[in-house]
Design an enzyme around this catalytic site. Structure first.
Site, mmCIF file in Angstrom:
data_model
loop_
_atom_site.group_PDB
_atom_site.id
_atom_site.type_symbol
_atom_site.label_atom_id
_atom_site.label_comp_id
_atom_site.label_asym_id
_atom_site.label_seq_id
_atom_site.Cartn_x
_atom_site.Cartn_y
_atom_site.Cartn_z
ATOM 1 N N GLU A 113 -3.092 42.218 9.473
ATOM 2 C CA GLU A 113 -2.196 43.213 8.886
ATOM 3 C C GLU A 113 -2.310 43.252 7.356
ATOM 4 O O GLU A 113 -1.834 44.197 6.721
ATOM 5 C CB GLU A 113 -0.739 42.898 9.252
ATOM 6 C CG GLU A 113 -0.435 42.926 10.744
ATOM 7 C CD GLU A 113 0.961 42.364 11.048
ATOM 8 O OE1 GLU A 113 1.703 42.083 10.070
ATOM 9 O OE2 GLU A 113 1.287 42.188 12.231
ATOM 10 N N ASP A 157 -2.068 22.356 11.173
ATOM 11 C CA ASP A 157 -1.955 20.952 11.542
ATOM 12 C C ASP A 157 -1.856 20.801 13.067
ATOM 13 O O ASP A 157 -1.163 21.578 13.733
ATOM 14 C CB ASP A 157 -0.700 20.374 10.882
ATOM 15 C CG ASP A 157 -0.539 18.891 11.101
ATOM 16 O OD1 ASP A 157 -1.420 18.138 10.652
ATOM 17 O OD2 ASP A 157 0.474 18.487 11.702
#
Length: 573
Positions: free
Chosen positions: A278, A186
């Protein structure tokens, strides 16, 4: 309001629609001052929507149906009920707790110059009114000011503080560990503010395509204090809702905004890119960044930053062949320059639904909501144009985003009464901006049931009323009336999305076709083995001989000509 268990129950419908992923607006713990975009706890589900166990069940069910889940991340600000902000209010100026947010003394607080009664600068809130609110100290004396680019209940975080960076990386990992597939970010262009917080005389808004009558953002009324005036059906304390809004195209920002699209945001997204890397699987970040021109937006999707960014140039083009063609070309060029996919979107939770926008006398205008006293759209014309435009967006290479209910052809609720409205922008502009409630009305599932099947009885005889009232017209386009009905908007969407998948258009190629003539309202392009023809003009156009029409937005069979003002054909070559 709907809940996570309700979403789980509707996942088979979404699978049948043919989507690949669902993006959920915020479901975190929140006082709901701005529909959940005021987050009080990033790691908790608001009891309105269920529990973390409900989220895990929904995620597991979605994945079992082949649907990825993207959650909404709100990093620009928190709720004023977040633990951090409460700690900041209890702490002294200059404390570590206050350094997490944008606390500043007043502009005139230097010795001998005044008592700090002037805000630190002249910035205005995106929702209208000032962007600064002053605190009071425990002894009743005036204190520091804090920045809120949106509502007063949404204080901006200080992204110059390493603790903020670490906290948001931790939030990412919390949801990635649960198995989410990505994040819609956002206000992705708004986290970093220009050093020194200089005054700025420009005007900006969450949606940059238009601005209400000058003066709309003044003398704001707070939604959480103004709301009781409407709950009783009385006039607002500040007078009746403003009359019709004049809409016009907002000029480019000059000088550039000191709180949007600052260079520092890009290092934040490089950090987040490394976090997502990751994890195994296909994880993604998509930016809500109201940035112009397209070349600036492309910087958000460079190889080491985000993976996608919403293409608002396309959304803002409106029903106009020349404007849409320019948006397609510039978007593909800009995204291609950084080897990223473009995105295509026509509606979302911040905009008037495109079937209603396209039914206005000028279908390129961009109103900030529509009220009963405003121009009312031509519903049938708007829907015809919307169906054709949607076929364009699904036939272009890149990722297509569709807003809930557009597969039903839902229009904007254009007669929503003032006492039902909840959008902070409506209250802070005293109704000059109608707000976003009209596009957020709950979906109609079953035509003959109370609330059109949105709410269930939950042990009572009468279902709860939906959180925003639905117009009667929704009963005519409920999902149960469209399912399996040839020519319905729902079945058109299902057919187009299946066609898109079968022809691999999302990963396809693009070139303008010989028939392309935007000056005369004709949009035509090739993607792989498909020719897309759209008539956005007012006269029929000839269809090349020997071509087989596979899908049409108007239900036509593909005769010698393409009807005017809202017809699109997908033609297999």
């Amino acid at each position: 309001m709907g809940d996570l268990a309700g979403i789980t129950a509707k996942l088979p419908y979404l699978q049948g629609l043919g989507i690949d992923a669902v993006w959920l607006s915020p479901f975190y713990k929140s006082p709901q001052a701005d529909a959940g975009y005021d987050v009080a706890d990033y790691r908790a589900v608001d009891p309105l929507f269920g529990t973390l166990d409900d989220f895990d069940s929904m995620l597991e069910k979605a994945h079992s149906l082949g649907i990825k889940v993207i959650v909404d991340l709100v990093p620009n600000h928190t709720s004023d009920e977040h633990a951090w902000f409460r700690e900041a209010l209890d702490a002294a100026p200059g404390s570590p707790e206050r350094e997490r947010y944008m606390f500043h003394p007043g502009k005139d607080s230097a010795p001998g110059s005044g008592d700090g009664a002037l805000p630190p600068n002249n910035w205005k809130s995106i929702f209208g009114g000032p962007a600064w609110t002053r605190l009071r100290n425990d002894d009743g004396t005036p204190g520091q000011w804090y920045l809120h680019l949106f509502d007063t209940k949404q204080p901006d975080l200080n992204w110059e503080n390493p603790e903020v960076h670490e906290e948001m990386r931790s939030v990412l990992r919390f949801w990635l560990d649960r198995g989410v597939d990505g994040f819609r970010v956002d206000v992705a262009h708004g986290l970093v503010k220009e050093a020194g917080l200089p005054d700025w005389e420009g005007a900006t808004a969450m949606v940059e395509g238009g601005v209400a009558t000058p003066g709309a953002h003044s003398e704001a009324v707070e939604p959480h204090t103004a709301h009781p005036h409407f709950a009783t059906g009385a006039e607002p304390a500040t007078g009746a809702v403003a009359t019709a809004v004049e809409h016009h195209v907002k000029p480019p920002l000059d000088p550039p905004s000191p709180f949007f699209d600052q260079e520092g945001v890009h290092e934040i997204y490089r950090e987040w890119h490394r976090v997502l890397a990751e994890y195994d699987g296909d994880r993604m970040l998509v930016a809500e960044a109201w940035v112009e021109p397209a070349e600036r937006l492309a910087r958000y999707v460079r190889k080491d930053e985000m993976h996608q960014a919403f293409n608002f140039d396309f959304l803002l083009a409106g029903w106009d062949a020349t404007r849409m063609a320019e948006a397609i070309e510039s978007s593909l060029d800009a995204a291609g320059s950084v080897e990223a996919p473009s995105t295509w979107v026509l509606s979302n939770h911040d905009t008037v639904r495109h079937p209603s926008r396209f039914g206005l006398a000028d279908p390129t205008t961009f109103p900030k909501g529509i009220a009963a006293e405003d121009e009312q759209p031509d519903a049938s014309l708007g829907l015809a144009r919307a169906r054709a435009a949607s076929m364009v967006s699904f036939a272009l290479p890149g990722s297509a985003y569709l807003y809930q209910g557009e597969e039903l052809g839902l229009p904007e609720h254009t007669s929503l009464p003032a006492e039902a409205r909840q959008d902070p922008a409506f209250f802070r502009t005293k109704g000059v901006e109608r707000g976003r409630d009209g596009c957020r009305v709950p979906l109609p599932w079953k035509s003959a049931e109370p609330g059109f099947g949105f709410s269930e009885t939950a042990g009572t005889e009468t279902p709860a009323a939906p959180w925003l009232p639905q117009p009667e017209a929704f009963g005519e386009v409920a999902a149960d009336l469209q399912t399996g009905v040839e020519g319905s908007t729902l079945e058109l969407y299902r057919s187009v999305l299946a066609f898109r998948r079968a022809h691999r258009l999302g990963s396809g190629t693009f070139q303008w076709a010989e028939e392309h003539d935007p000056a005369h309202g004709v949009l035509a392009f090739h993607n792989r083995d498909v020719l897309v023809l759209v008539n956005m003009g007012t006269a029929p156009i000839a269809i090349p001989a020997g071509l087989r029409v596979e899908l049409s937005s108007d239900g036509g069979s593909g005769g010698a000509s393409l009807p005017p003002n809202g017809a699109a054909y997908l033609v297999a070559q």
